[in-house]
Scaffold this motif. Structure first.
Motif, PDB file in Angstrom:
ATOM      1  N   LEU A   5       0.833  -1.210   0.000  1.00 52.27           N
ATOM      2  CA  LEU A   5       0.000   0.000   0.000  1.00 52.27           C
ATOM      3  C   LEU A   5       0.865   1.256   0.000  1.00 52.27           C
ATOM      4  N   LYS A   6       2.031   1.151   0.606  1.00 58.26           N
ATOM      5  CA  LYS A   6       2.933   2.308   0.596  1.00 58.26           C
ATOM      6  C   LYS A   6       3.427   2.559  -0.831  1.00 58.26           C
ATOM      7  N   ASP A   7       3.807   1.462  -1.502  1.00 56.77           N
ATOM      8  CA  ASP A   7       4.260   1.596  -2.893  1.00 56.77           C
ATOM      9  C   ASP A   7       3.181   2.208  -3.783  1.00 56.77           C
ATOM     10  N   LYS A   8       1.947   1.856  -3.508  1.00 52.13           N
ATOM     11  CA  LYS A   8       0.851   2.277  -4.379  1.00 52.13           C
ATOM     12  C   LYS A   8       0.039   3.418  -3.786  1.00 52.13           C
ATOM     13  N   ARG A   9       0.630   4.148  -2.853  1.00 54.28           N
ATOM     14  CA  ARG A   9      -0.184   5.106  -2.104  1.00 54.28           C
ATOM     15  C   ARG A   9      -0.800   6.215  -2.950  1.00 54.28           C
ATOM     16  N   ASN A  10      -0.185   6.532  -4.088  1.00 55.85           N
ATOM     17  CA  ASN A  10      -0.735   7.603  -4.925  1.00 55.85           C
ATOM     18  C   ASN A  10      -1.578   7.086  -6.091  1.00 55.85           C
ATOM     19  N   GLN A  11      -1.833   5.788  -6.086  1.00 53.51           N
ATOM     20  CA  GLN A  11      -2.633   5.179  -7.146  1.00 53.51           C
ATOM     21  C   GLN A  11      -4.100   5.098  -6.711  1.00 53.51           C
ATOM     22  N   ALA A  12      -5.016   5.208  -7.685  1.00 51.27           N
ATOM     23  CA  ALA A  12      -6.440   5.067  -7.358  1.00 51.27           C
ATOM     24  C   ALA A  12      -6.696   3.669  -6.818  1.00 51.27           C
ATOM     25  N   ALA A  13      -7.438   3.588  -5.728  1.00 51.51           N
ATOM     26  CA  ALA A  13      -7.677   2.293  -5.074  1.00 51.51           C
ATOM     27  C   ALA A  13      -8.389   1.326  -6.012  1.00 51.51           C
ATOM     28  N   GLY A  14      -9.209   1.872  -6.912  1.00 48.06           N
ATOM     29  CA  GLY A  14      -9.944   1.031  -7.857  1.00 48.06           C
ATOM     30  C   GLY A  14      -9.046   0.307  -8.846  1.00 48.06           C
ATOM     31  N   GLU A  15      -7.800   0.755  -8.972  1.00 53.52           N
ATOM     32  CA  GLU A  15      -6.858   0.104  -9.906  1.00 53.52           C
ATOM     33  C   GLU A  15      -6.106  -1.052  -9.262  1.00 53.52           C
ATOM     34  N   LEU A  16      -6.352  -1.290  -7.977  1.00 51.44           N
ATOM     35  CA  LEU A  16      -5.610  -2.344  -7.276  1.00 51.44           C
ATOM     36  C   LEU A  16      -6.251  -3.713  -7.498  1.00 51.44           C
ATOM     37  N   SER A  17      -5.486  -4.754  -7.204  1.00 52.37           N
ATOM     38  CA  SER A  17      -6.014  -6.122  -7.270  1.00 52.37           C
ATOM     39  C   SER A  17      -6.982  -6.338  -6.101  1.00 52.37           C
ATOM     40  N   GLY A  18      -7.745  -7.434  -6.190  1.00 49.58           N
ATOM     41  CA  GLY A  18      -8.724  -7.736  -5.142  1.00 49.58           C
ATOM     42  C   GLY A  18      -8.100  -7.818  -3.762  1.00 49.58           C
ATOM     43  N   GLY A  19      -6.982  -8.537  -3.667  1.00 52.10           N
ATOM     44  CA  GLY A  19      -6.318  -8.691  -2.374  1.00 52.10           C
ATOM     45  C   GLY A  19      -5.769  -7.373  -1.844  1.00 52.10           C
ATOM     46  N   GLN A  20      -5.263  -6.546  -2.771  1.00 50.25           N
ATOM     47  CA  GLN A  20      -4.731  -5.235  -2.362  1.00 50.25           C
ATOM     48  C   GLN A  20      -5.857  -4.320  -1.898  1.00 50.25           C
ATOM     49  N   ARG A  21      -7.012  -4.399  -2.575  1.00 45.20           N
ATOM     50  CA  ARG A  21      -8.155  -3.586  -2.139  1.00 45.20           C
ATOM     51  C   ARG A  21      -8.609  -3.965  -0.737  1.00 45.20           C
ATOM     52  N   GLN A  22      -8.561  -5.290  -0.468  1.00 40.56           N
ATOM     53  CA  GLN A  22      -8.966  -5.719   0.871  1.00 40.56           C
ATOM     54  C   GLN A  22      -7.988  -5.181   1.917  1.00 40.56           C
ATOM     55  N   GLN A  23      -6.713  -5.066   1.524  1.00 40.11           N
ATOM     56  CA  GLN A  23      -5.735  -4.476   2.446  1.00 40.11           C
ATOM     57  C   GLN A  23      -6.063  -3.005   2.702  1.00 40.11           C
ATOM     58  N   VAL A  24      -6.497  -2.307   1.652  1.00 43.65           N
ATOM     59  CA  VAL A  24      -6.887  -0.906   1.820  1.00 43.65           C
ATOM     60  C   VAL A  24      -8.069  -0.815   2.792  1.00 43.65           C
ATOM     61  N   ALA A  25      -9.047  -1.718   2.608  1.00 44.29           N
ATOM     62  CA  ALA A  25     -10.241  -1.674   3.452  1.00 44.29           C
ATOM     63  C   ALA A  25      -9.899  -1.951   4.919  1.00 44.29           C
ATOM     64  N   VAL A  26      -9.046  -2.946   5.142  1.00 37.25           N
ATOM     65  CA  VAL A  26      -8.647  -3.258   6.519  1.00 37.25           C
ATOM     66  C   VAL A  26      -7.812  -2.111   7.086  1.00 37.25           C
ATOM     67  N   GLY A  27      -6.897  -1.605   6.260  1.00 35.68           N
ATOM     68  CA  GLY A  27      -6.057  -0.478   6.690  1.00 35.68           C
ATOM     69  C   GLY A  27      -6.889   0.737   7.068  1.00 35.68           C
ATOM     70  N   ARG A  28      -7.905   0.991   6.267  1.00 33.14           N
ATOM     71  CA  ARG A  28      -8.772   2.146   6.526  1.00 33.14           C
ATOM     72  C   ARG A  28      -9.456   2.005   7.893  1.00 33.14           C
ATOM     73  N   ALA A  29      -9.923   0.783   8.197  1.00 34.95           N
ATOM     74  CA  ALA A  29     -10.561   0.559   9.497  1.00 34.95           C
ATOM     75  C   ALA A  29      -9.543   0.728  10.633  1.00 34.95           C
ATOM     76  N   LEU A  30      -8.291   0.311  10.391  1.00 32.12           N
ATOM     77  CA  LEU A  30      -7.272   0.438  11.443  1.00 32.12           C
ATOM     78  C   LEU A  30      -6.925   1.890  11.732  1.00 32.12           C
ATOM     79  N   MET A  31      -7.155   2.772  10.745  1.00 32.92           N
ATOM     80  CA  MET A  31      -6.795   4.191  10.901  1.00 32.92           C
ATOM     81  C   MET A  31      -7.581   4.890  12.006  1.00 32.92           C
ATOM     82  N   THR A  32      -8.746   4.336  12.382  1.00 32.97           N
ATOM     83  CA  THR A  32      -9.491   4.946  13.496  1.00 32.97           C
ATOM     84  C   THR A  32      -8.882   4.549  14.838  1.00 32.97           C
ATOM     85  N   LYS A  33      -7.877   3.662  14.826  1.00 32.72           N
ATOM     86  CA  LYS A  33      -7.329   3.078  16.049  1.00 32.72           C
ATOM     87  C   LYS A  33      -8.433   2.402  16.845  1.00 32.72           C
TER      88      LYS A  33
END
Ligand SMILES: Nc1ncnc2c1ncn2[C@@H]1O[C@H](COP(=O)(O)OP(=O)(O)OP(=O)(O)O)[C@@H](O)[C@H]1O
Ligand SMILES: [Mg+2]
Length: 237
Positions: A127-155
């Motif tokens: 996700l760090k490597d792809k941080r400036n890329q549109a999330a919609g361009e990521l693979s399924g597994g990478q998108r799930q990482q974004v979704a989990v990461g987003r939830a973790l951001m609320t601590k």
């Protein structure tokens, strides 16, 4: 038995004025634990998660977080109380960049979240490597990482994941499970729904099999994997 950290207890309810989908359904999770909900399609797994998150009204039963009754709170207020939820569908903003998605996750925070962002990038380096890329361009597994990461951001104090490995290859599934175990080891309780029942129960401290909105089997992951009834009906023998 002491009070679980998060519990949806004896939940009965459905959508709007429709019929009840959940019938006396109970799911719970404790710190350091991974609790897994499995069951056939349409069993009410997502509905049970939504009920715990406050997205549908339970006609009876209650939801408690750290001993506090939160049954009447809105989902937004539950986020403020420490619930992080990754829904089964539409869990990222496809047109926004990876980093914007993660920043959106921190919307309730007023403190500096840069450290949490670094933690998420440490957990999911891609996700760090792809941080400036549109999330919609990521693979399924990478998108799930974004979704989990987003939830973790609320601590969050508890993380709820609805099918985090949906649609990914077995190798990517194993990787995601490893990351989820890593997060759980930090003490964060994880309540998740999984289609990959066998693999999920192998990493589960606690497992729930739901059938037609009811608790059919409950036990440790190992108990359920060894249970002849569970094996025959849900694990392919
Ligand atoms: N928004 C909704 N409005 C009305 N009924 C719904 C809604 N969402 C789900 N249902 C119904 O609730 C029941 C349980 O659905 P749910 O999505 O909770 O199942 P699930 O166990 O998560 O299934 P899957 O494994 O396919 O994700 C189904 O009969 C479904 O049609
Ligand atoms: Mg579902």
């Amino acid at each position: 038995m002491s009070e679980p950290f998060l519990i949806g207890e004896n939940m009965t309810g459905g959508y709007g004025k429709g019929p009840d989908i959940l019938h006396d359904c109970t799911i719970a999770v404790n710190p350091g634990e991974i609790a897994v909900i499995v069951g056939p399609n349409g069993a009410g797994k997502s509905t049970a998660m939504k009920a715990v998150f406050g997205m549908l009204t339970v006609r009876s039963g209650s939801v408690r977080l750290a001993g506090e009754d939160i049954t009447q709170l809105s989902p937004q207020d539950r986020v403020v109380k420490g619930m992080g939820f990754v829904p089964q569908t539409s869990n990222i903003f496809a047109s926004m960049t990876v980093e914007e998605n993660l920043e959106m996750g921190a919307f309730i925070r007023t403190d500096d979240f840069s450290e949490t962002l670094e933690q998420v990038y440490h957990l999911f380096p891609i996700l760090k490597d792809k941080r400036n890329q549109a999330a919609g361009e990521l693979s399924g597994g990478q998108r799930q990482q974004v979704a989990v990461g987003r939830a973790l951001m609320t601590k969050p104090k508890v993380l709820m994941l609805d099918e985090p490995t949906a649609g990914v290859s077995p190798i990517v599934m194993d990787e995601l499970f490893d990351r989820i175990i890593e997060v759980a080891r930090t003490g964060l309780p994880i309540l998740m729904v999984e289609q990959n029942a066998k693999q999920a129960l192998e990493i589960a401290d606690k497992g729930y099999v739901l059938v037609q909105g009811r608790n059919a089997y409950t036990g440790t992951g190992q108990d359920l994997l060894a249970d002849p009834g569970v094996r025959k009906s849900f694990l392919g023998g």
